[in-house]
Design a protein around this motif. Sequence first.
Motif, PDB file in Angstrom:
ATOM      1  N   UNK A  83     -25.410 -21.971  95.727  1.00 57.10           N
ATOM      2  CA  UNK A  83     -26.728 -22.296  95.368  1.00 57.10           C
ATOM      3  C   UNK A  83     -27.747 -20.808  94.381  1.00 57.10           C
ATOM      4  N   UNK A  84     -26.530 -19.866  94.335  1.00 56.41           N
ATOM      5  CA  UNK A  84     -27.168 -19.065  93.169  1.00 56.41           C
ATOM      6  C   UNK A  84     -27.618 -19.345  92.079  1.00 56.41           C
ATOM      7  N   UNK A 112     -28.654 -25.095  87.445  1.00 60.34           N
ATOM      8  CA  UNK A 112     -27.523 -25.633  86.299  1.00 60.34           C
ATOM      9  C   UNK A 112     -27.381 -26.345  87.872  1.00 60.34           C
ATOM     10  N   UNK A 113     -26.319 -27.975  87.003  1.00 62.93           N
ATOM     11  CA  UNK A 113     -26.161 -28.288  87.943  1.00 62.93           C
ATOM     12  C   UNK A 113     -25.298 -27.911  89.185  1.00 62.93           C
ATOM     13  N   UNK A 114     -24.674 -27.899  90.590  1.00 59.61           N
ATOM     14  CA  UNK A 114     -24.288 -27.293  90.929  1.00 59.61           C
ATOM     15  C   UNK A 114     -22.641 -28.685  91.052  1.00 59.61           C
ATOM     16  N   UNK A 115     -21.327 -27.601  90.968  1.00 57.27           N
ATOM     17  CA  UNK A 115     -19.900 -28.135  90.693  1.00 57.27           C
ATOM     18  C   UNK A 115     -19.291 -29.426  91.562  1.00 57.27           C
ATOM     19  N   UNK A 116     -18.794 -29.886  90.930  1.00 57.07           N
ATOM     20  CA  UNK A 116     -18.478 -31.929  91.998  1.00 57.07           C
ATOM     21  C   UNK A 116     -17.484 -30.998  92.986  1.00 57.07           C
ATOM     22  N   UNK A 117     -16.738 -30.346  92.711  1.00 60.70           N
ATOM     23  CA  UNK A 117     -16.364 -29.488  93.944  1.00 60.70           C
ATOM     24  C   UNK A 117     -14.180 -30.364  93.604  1.00 60.70           C
ATOM     25  N   UNK A 118     -13.452 -29.885  94.437  1.00 57.86           N
ATOM     26  CA  UNK A 118     -12.049 -30.181  94.208  1.00 57.86           C
ATOM     27  C   UNK A 118     -11.796 -31.242  95.105  1.00 57.86           C
ATOM     28  N   UNK A 119     -11.676 -32.563  94.564  1.00 56.43           N
ATOM     29  CA  UNK A 119     -11.014 -33.484  95.817  1.00 56.43           C
ATOM     30  C   UNK A 119      -9.657 -33.453  96.786  1.00 56.43           C
ATOM     31  N   UNK A 120     -10.348 -34.041  97.632  1.00 60.86           N
ATOM     32  CA  UNK A 120      -9.057 -33.238  98.589  1.00 60.86           C
ATOM     33  C   UNK A 120      -7.933 -34.299  98.394  1.00 60.86           C
ATOM     34  N   UNK A 121      -6.526 -34.023  98.782  1.00 60.53           N
ATOM     35  CA  UNK A 121      -5.222 -34.582  98.324  1.00 60.53           C
ATOM     36  C   UNK A 121      -5.903 -35.713  99.059  1.00 60.53           C
TER      37      UNK A 121
END
Length: 221
Positions: A186-187, A191-200
């Motif tokens: 959150x720091x 700016x927009x937070x990342x979408x993240x890495x999709x799990x396999x």
Amino acid sequence: MRLLFLGSRSTQSVATLSSLLENGVTPCRILVHDRLPSGVQRRLSIPITGDGRNADPHAMGATRGIPTSSIERRQLGPTIVRERPDMVLVSCLPFRINDDLLDRIPLGWINIHPSPLPSYRGPSPIFWQLRDGTASIGVTLHRMTGELDRGPILDQAFIRPNDGATHSQIAALAGEQGGRMFTRLVSRLPSTLPKGKTQPTVEIPWHPKPRKSDFGIDSGW
């Protein structure tokens, strides 16, 4: 940002909340699911960040002037609608969130799961990591979706407990580590937070609540 914290009277939740407050992240409200599954410890057995005398979410909220409420599953929907948070952080909550509630939060629901996802999905990840003899316990910060423990990964770390550490002590360390990871996340705002890495997508075994027989040790181990 209006952050709502959702947890329980567990060592992980308490440690996460303490970490947030010590690092200047103040939720708009703390929601506590007071009913824990049988066998879950309520008391901390090691010091955590902050004032150990307030090792209870209700007391911690009162000390900081943060509104704190007990919450049941059926009360969660109306509370979310009323509070209108921008983001919800979850740490050790024993029930699923439905899709309608997940979709209501602009910045999403973030969960702290004490395992290196996608490994050890399920409600008792610390137990299974200990049973498998892992030297380090994973901690994953991930977005919540309708599929339990399958949301995109935002951050991940490992903790190495001391020899002989109890489940309660490890849960506290995991909760504190999760709080630090969320603080870093959150720091980056506004700016927009990342979408993240999709799990396999490959199927990885689900680890259920341990049965009585799972606590047995045979001579071949």
